[in-house]
Design a protein around this motif. Structure first.
Motif, PDB file in Angstrom:
ATOM      1  N   ILE A 234      -4.048   4.495   0.159  1.00 14.56           N
ATOM      2  CA  ILE A 234      -4.957   5.404   0.847  1.00 14.56           C
ATOM      3  C   ILE A 234      -4.371   6.806   0.855  1.00 14.56           C
ATOM      4  O   ILE A 234      -3.150   6.975   0.860  1.00 14.56           O
TER       5      ILE A 234
ATOM      6  N   VAL B 196       0.775   5.240   0.970  1.00 14.01           N
ATOM      7  CA  VAL B 196       0.073   6.145   1.876  1.00 14.01           C
ATOM      8  C   VAL B 196       0.462   7.565   1.531  1.00 14.01           C
ATOM      9  O   VAL B 196       1.645   7.878   1.380  1.00 14.01           O
TER      10      VAL B 196
ATOM     11  N   LEU C  18      -4.091  -1.130   7.096  1.00 11.62           N
ATOM     12  CA  LEU C  18      -4.135  -0.846   5.666  1.00 11.62           C
ATOM     13  C   LEU C  18      -3.727  -2.039   4.807  1.00 11.62           C
ATOM     14  O   LEU C  18      -2.707  -2.667   5.047  1.00 11.62           O
TER      15      LEU C  18
ATOM     16  N   PRO D  18       0.813  -1.219   0.000  1.00  7.67           N
ATOM     17  CA  PRO D  18       0.000   0.000   0.000  1.00  7.67           C
ATOM     18  C   PRO D  18       0.852   1.277   0.000  1.00  7.67           C
ATOM     19  O   PRO D  18       1.866   1.360   0.682  1.00  7.67           O
TER      20      PRO D  18
ATOM     21  N   LEU E 193      -7.365   1.436  11.847  1.00  9.26           N
ATOM     22  CA  LEU E 193      -7.269   0.975  10.458  1.00  9.26           C
ATOM     23  C   LEU E 193      -5.986   0.198  10.211  1.00  9.26           C
ATOM     24  O   LEU E 193      -4.898   0.676  10.518  1.00  9.26           O
TER      25      LEU E 193
ATOM     26  N   LEU F 182     -11.650   0.172   2.948  1.00  8.96           N
ATOM     27  CA  LEU F 182     -11.602   0.068   4.405  1.00  8.96           C
ATOM     28  C   LEU F 182     -12.819  -0.678   4.934  1.00  8.96           C
ATOM     29  O   LEU F 182     -13.898  -0.611   4.335  1.00  8.96           O
TER      30      LEU F 182
END
Length: 104
Positions: free
Chosen positions: A91, A4, A87, A2, A85, A60
Motif C-alpha cells: 500500500i 508500506v 494490511l 506487505p 485497516l 482493502l
C-alpha cells in the motif's frame, strides 16, 4: 509481506510489515511508521489518522461505518482511516499535514 510507503510533509517513509498489520498499532508501540504517522484515538472516532490511498486500495475491504461517519465525502477522494485497516498487501499512503487536512 506487505510493503508500506507513507508520504508526509514532503518526506517518503518505506518499510515492510507483517501481514495483518495495523499501522496505528505499530505507531503506538513505536514501530514503523512512528513518529511519522499522525494518529489519535486508534478507534475510528477522531479521524486524525486519515490517509489518502495512492496505491493498493483495491486490496482493502470496503469502508466500515466508522470510516463512513468520520470521512464522509473524503472517502470519494480516496481517504481511509489507518486505524481501521489491517494490511495484507502493498500500500502507498499520503497523510496531509494537520493544518492542511480537508474537512468533512
Amino acid at each position: 509481506m506487505p510493503n508500506v510507503v507513507l508520504h508526509k510533509q514532503g518526506q517518503t517513509y518505506r518499510d515492510e510489515v507483517q501481514p495483518r498489520t495495523n499501522l496505528v498499532v505499530r505507531a503506538g508501540i513505536r514501530q514503523f511508521p512512528y513518529p511519522h504517522l499522525q494518529y489519535g484515538c486508534g478507534m475510528g472516532k477522531c479521524a486524525k489518522c486519515a490517509c489518502r490511498v495512492l496505491r493498493g486500495g483495491e486490496h482493502l475491504p470496503p469502508p466500515n461505518w466508522k470510516e463512513k461517519k468520520q470521512l464522509g465525502e473524503r472517502l470519494d477522494a480516496g481517504y481511509r482511516l489507518a486505524c481501521q485497516l489491517w494490511l495484507e498487501h502493498d500500500i502507498e499512503l499520503a497523510q496531509d499535514a494537520p493544518e492542511q487536512a480537508p474537512t468533512a
